[in-house]
Enzyme design. Structure first.
Site, PDB file in Angstrom:
ATOM      1  N   HIS A   1      -3.850  -3.202  -8.205  1.00 30.69           N
ATOM      2  CA  HIS A   1      -5.181  -3.661  -7.776  1.00 30.69           C
ATOM      3  C   HIS A   1      -6.178  -3.471  -8.914  1.00 30.69           C
ATOM      4  O   HIS A   1      -7.086  -4.271  -9.109  1.00 30.69           O
ATOM      5  CB  HIS A   1      -5.593  -2.869  -6.534  1.00 30.69           C
ATOM      6  CG  HIS A   1      -6.599  -3.560  -5.680  1.00 30.69           C
ATOM      7  ND1 HIS A   1      -7.149  -2.945  -4.577  1.00 30.69           N
ATOM      8  CD2 HIS A   1      -7.153  -4.794  -5.729  1.00 30.69           C
ATOM      9  CE1 HIS A   1      -8.008  -3.776  -4.004  1.00 30.69           C
ATOM     10  NE2 HIS A   1      -8.027  -4.905  -4.683  1.00 30.69           N
TER      11      HIS A   1
ATOM     12  N   GLU B   1       0.852  -1.190   0.000  1.00 30.42           N
ATOM     13  CA  GLU B   1       0.000   0.000   0.000  1.00 30.42           C
ATOM     14  C   GLU B   1       0.890   1.243   0.000  1.00 30.42           C
ATOM     15  O   GLU B   1       1.751   1.389   0.870  1.00 30.42           O
ATOM     16  CB  GLU B   1      -0.898   0.030   1.237  1.00 30.42           C
ATOM     17  CG  GLU B   1      -1.982  -1.022   1.251  1.00 30.42           C
ATOM     18  CD  GLU B   1      -3.263  -0.609   0.534  1.00 30.42           C
ATOM     19  OE1 GLU B   1      -3.351   0.548   0.054  1.00 30.42           O
ATOM     20  OE2 GLU B   1      -4.171  -1.443   0.456  1.00 30.42           O
TER      21      GLU B   1
ATOM     22  N   ASP C   1      -6.747   1.543  -8.155  1.00 30.70           N
ATOM     23  CA  ASP C   1      -5.415   1.820  -7.622  1.00 30.70           C
ATOM     24  C   ASP C   1      -4.377   0.852  -8.193  1.00 30.70           C
ATOM     25  O   ASP C   1      -4.721  -0.285  -8.487  1.00 30.70           O
ATOM     26  CB  ASP C   1      -5.424   1.781  -6.083  1.00 30.70           C
ATOM     27  CG  ASP C   1      -5.986   0.507  -5.462  1.00 30.70           C
ATOM     28  OD1 ASP C   1      -7.012   0.006  -5.937  1.00 30.70           O
ATOM     29  OD2 ASP C   1      -5.412   0.031  -4.477  1.00 30.70           O
TER      30      ASP C   1
END
Length: 193
Positions: free
Chosen positions: A161, A98, A171
């Site tokens: 993603h 992330e 994303d």
């Protein structure tokens, strides 16, 4: 960058999230953005019941600080309903990174970033939007970590993603040069199923 025998990156910050299942084989690296403020705020959220199991192995702050939350031999809830190259549900076979980034939330991006917003259309469609830019330090850390992961685990692909769940996720978005990251990791620039 080195990964130790217990599947932790050496020399990075740890903020451990317990749980996950055993993941003996890792096939993919999936890149995300947090859609939020700091990376630490996302980790703090994952520790609450409201997160409903959402998590990732790593978070990379805008300044390039790497935080590992779970060893790479345990699953994380980062991919959700997903499919890639014949695999369904990539939580069971992928590592998630992330990147602290507001994505297409221009108001939040303006609050957390000093960089100009990127105006672009997402590759999966939609209108031209403003996206938070990824700082150079963050991109550099992501590349270093990704190369270490691909080398250690002989990963089959590095994707976003948005590639494994294109109908519901956007994303890391057009502000991140995924082609450059893929090439740095030894893959072709273009993502192909």
């Amino acid at each position: 960058m080195r990964i130790d025998a217990n599947h932790w990156l050496e020399g990075v910050k740890r903020d451990e999230l317990t749980g996950g299942s055993n993941m003996p084989i890792r096939r993919f690296l999936v890149i995300h953005f947090t859609s939020g403020a700091s990376g630490q705020s996302s980790i703090n959220f994952w520790k609450t019941p409201a997160a409903k199991g959402a998590s990732a192995h790593l978070v990379i702050e805008r300044d390039g600080t790497v935080i590992q939350c779970r060893p790479f031999n345990r699953t994380c809830g980062h991919a959700g309903k997903s499919r890639w190259k014949g695999f369904d549900g990539l939580n069971s076979c992928s590592i998630g990174i992330e990147l602290a980034n507001a994505g297409d939330n221009a108001k939040l991006a303006a609050r957390w970033s000093k960089l100009p917003l990127v105006k672009a259309k997402h590759k999966n469609g939609g209108p031209i939007q403003e996206w938070e830019a990824y700082p150079e330090a963050q991109v550099k850390s992501c590349e270093e970590v990704a190369k270490a992961l691909v080398a250690r685990y002989k990963l089959d692909d590095v994707i976003g993603h948005e590639d494994i769940a294109p109908m519901r996720k956007n994303d890391p978005g057009p502000a991140l040069d995924m082609g450059k990251l893929r090439v740095a990791c030894g893959f072709p620039e273009q993502i192909t199923k």
